[in-house]
Design an enzyme around this catalytic site. Structure first.
Site, PDB file in Angstrom:
ATOM      1  N   ASP A  67       1.053  -1.435   0.132  1.00 47.99           N
ATOM      2  CA  ASP A  67      -0.051   0.087  -0.160  1.00 47.99           C
ATOM      3  C   ASP A  67       0.896   1.257  -0.093  1.00 47.99           C
ATOM      4  OD1 ASP A  67       0.808  -0.437   2.679  1.00 47.99           O
ATOM      5  OD2 ASP A  67      -1.140  -1.231   3.268  1.00 47.99           O
ATOM      6  N   ASN A 133      -7.440  -3.434  13.879  1.00 47.49           N
ATOM      7  CA  ASN A 133      -8.861  -3.699  13.647  1.00 47.49           C
ATOM      8  C   ASN A 133      -8.846  -4.875  12.773  1.00 47.49           C
ATOM      9  OD1 ASN A 133      -7.904  -2.495  11.257  1.00 47.49           O
ATOM     10  ND2 ASN A 133      -9.253  -1.111  11.024  1.00 47.49           N
ATOM     11  N   HIS A 135      -7.199  -5.486   9.821  1.00 43.48           N
ATOM     12  CA  HIS A 135      -7.006  -5.066   8.423  1.00 43.48           C
ATOM     13  C   HIS A 135      -5.706  -5.791   7.815  1.00 43.48           C
ATOM     14  CE1 HIS A 135      -4.716  -0.902   9.382  1.00 43.48           C
ATOM     15  NE2 HIS A 135      -3.821  -1.886   9.409  1.00 43.48           N
ATOM     16  N   GLU A 140      -9.738  -2.554   5.184  1.00 40.30           N
ATOM     17  CA  GLU A 140     -10.372  -2.368   6.203  1.00 40.30           C
ATOM     18  C   GLU A 140     -11.748  -3.179   6.559  1.00 40.30           C
ATOM     19  OE1 GLU A 140      -8.682  -0.693   8.294  1.00 40.30           O
ATOM     20  OE2 GLU A 140      -8.360   1.467   8.041  1.00 40.30           O
TER      21      GLU A 140
HETATM   22  C1  F6R Z   1       1.487  -1.577   6.081  1.00 46.51           C
HETATM   23  C2  F6R Z   1       0.206  -2.190   6.026  1.00 46.51           C
HETATM   24  C3  F6R Z   1      -0.602  -2.378   7.382  1.00 46.51           C
HETATM   25  C4  F6R Z   1       0.408  -2.825   8.636  1.00 46.51           C
HETATM   26  C5  F6R Z   1      -0.553  -2.742   9.785  1.00 46.51           C
HETATM   27  C6  F6R Z   1       0.317  -3.327  11.073  1.00 46.51           C
HETATM   28  O1  F6R Z   1       2.081  -1.661   4.815  1.00 46.51           O
HETATM   29  O2  F6R Z   1      -0.173  -2.731   5.056  1.00 46.51           O
HETATM   30  O3  F6R Z   1      -1.707  -3.423   7.428  1.00 46.51           O
HETATM   31  O4  F6R Z   1       0.904  -3.982   8.324  1.00 46.51           O
HETATM   32  O5  F6R Z   1      -1.327  -1.599  10.038  1.00 46.51           O
HETATM   33  O6  F6R Z   1       1.139  -2.047  11.280  1.00 46.51           O
HETATM   34  P1  F6R Z   1       2.327  -2.077  12.550  1.00 46.51           P
HETATM   35  O7  F6R Z   1       3.123  -3.244  11.900  1.00 46.51           O
HETATM   36  O8  F6R Z   1       2.810  -0.802  12.520  1.00 46.51           O
HETATM   37  O9  F6R Z   1       1.563  -2.504  13.651  1.00 46.51           O
END
Ligand code: F6R
Length: 238
Positions: A67, A133, A135, A140
């Site tokens: 992303d 959450n 994702h 989401e």
């Molecule tokens: C990042 C992404 C998100 C993160 C998720 C966890 O490219 O796609 O899904 O993997 O938000 O983030 P952290 O590792 O910072 O807890």
């Protein structure tokens, strides 16, 4: 879905770093799917050390990130492009033109990112983190099963969680472009890393619930080769 629990976050990272290095050694032109955020940082640091010491070769490797924030200048220090350069690409012998993020170039036709992945032969190994959450990427809660790469509005809770990377919460972009559930599930092998107590309850929810779009990570249960790599804290509610 395989669940592997390691004693520490470092050991969890090492497990995935070894899998990535093994993939690149077995297939020098491997296609890697990469993530940003806090979870992959130690993995990336291990890849850099391995490249320095053992010269694992990334010249032919192609990468596709999950992303990127919408409307983000790639040179902006908050962009995922900047994160990837700083935390990984700069220290490897990977070619710039082989590294891809779903940036604004894909804004009008996000599914062209899927076509590009397919044209490169598909993702051999996809690395994922997980949001509080549930994702994956920025898919989401509420996302549909068959989605390809698309523009998405970030949940307020996601913006809040990511505010730590910005000077103020208002600066966190409201939208991103993300690989879809279908894009992720098209990868041949998937590793999801979750470490720390904060991730324990969402990991329990993913493991205990059937496939449903209220918890996007449960879609991973429909894939034949997914490993959840956890440390003891993230696994503490299982
Ligand atoms: C990042 C992404 C998100 C993160 C998720 C966890 O490219 O796609 O899904 O993997 O938000 O983030 P952290 O590792 O910072 O807890």
């Amino acid at each position: 879905m395989r669940i592997i629990v390691k004693e520490t976050a470092r050991e969890a990272s090492k497990h995935i770093a070894d899998a990535i290095i093994g993939t690149v050694k077995a297939k020098p032109d491997a296609v890697l799917g990469l993530a940003t955020g806090s979870s992959p940082l130690e993995i990336y640091s291990m890849l850099k050390t391995d490249h320095q010491n053992r010269k694992t070769d990334y010249r032919k490797v192609r990468t596709f990130n999950l992303d990127e924030y919408l409307g983000m200048n790639p040179h902006d220090p908050h962009s995922y492009r900047h994160y990837m350069e700083k935390n990984l690409f700069n220290a490897l012998n990977i070619r710039d033109e082989n590294t891809h993020l779903p940036d604004d170039a894909y804004k009008e036709d996000p599914a062209a990112y899927d076509e590009r992945i397919e044209a490169e032969g598909g993702i051999d190994l996809q690395l994922l983190g997980i949001g509080l959450n549930g994702h994956i990427g920025f898919n989401e809660p509420g996302v549909k099963a068959g989605t390809l790469t698309h523009v998405t509005r970030l949940e307020e809770s996601t913006r809040k969680a990511n505010a730590r990377f910005f000077e103020s919460p208002d600066e966190v972009p409201t939208h991103a472009i993300t690989m879809g559930i279908q894009t992720i599930l098209s990868s041949r092998r998937i590793f999801l890393i979750a470490t720390g107590k904060k991730k324990a309850s969402i990991i329990r929810d993913v493991v205990d619930n059937g496939v449903n779009n209220a918890i996007p990570a449960t879609f991973l249960k429909t894939h034949p080769d997914v490993s959840l790599i956890l440390d003891k804290d993230a696994a503490s509610m299982l």
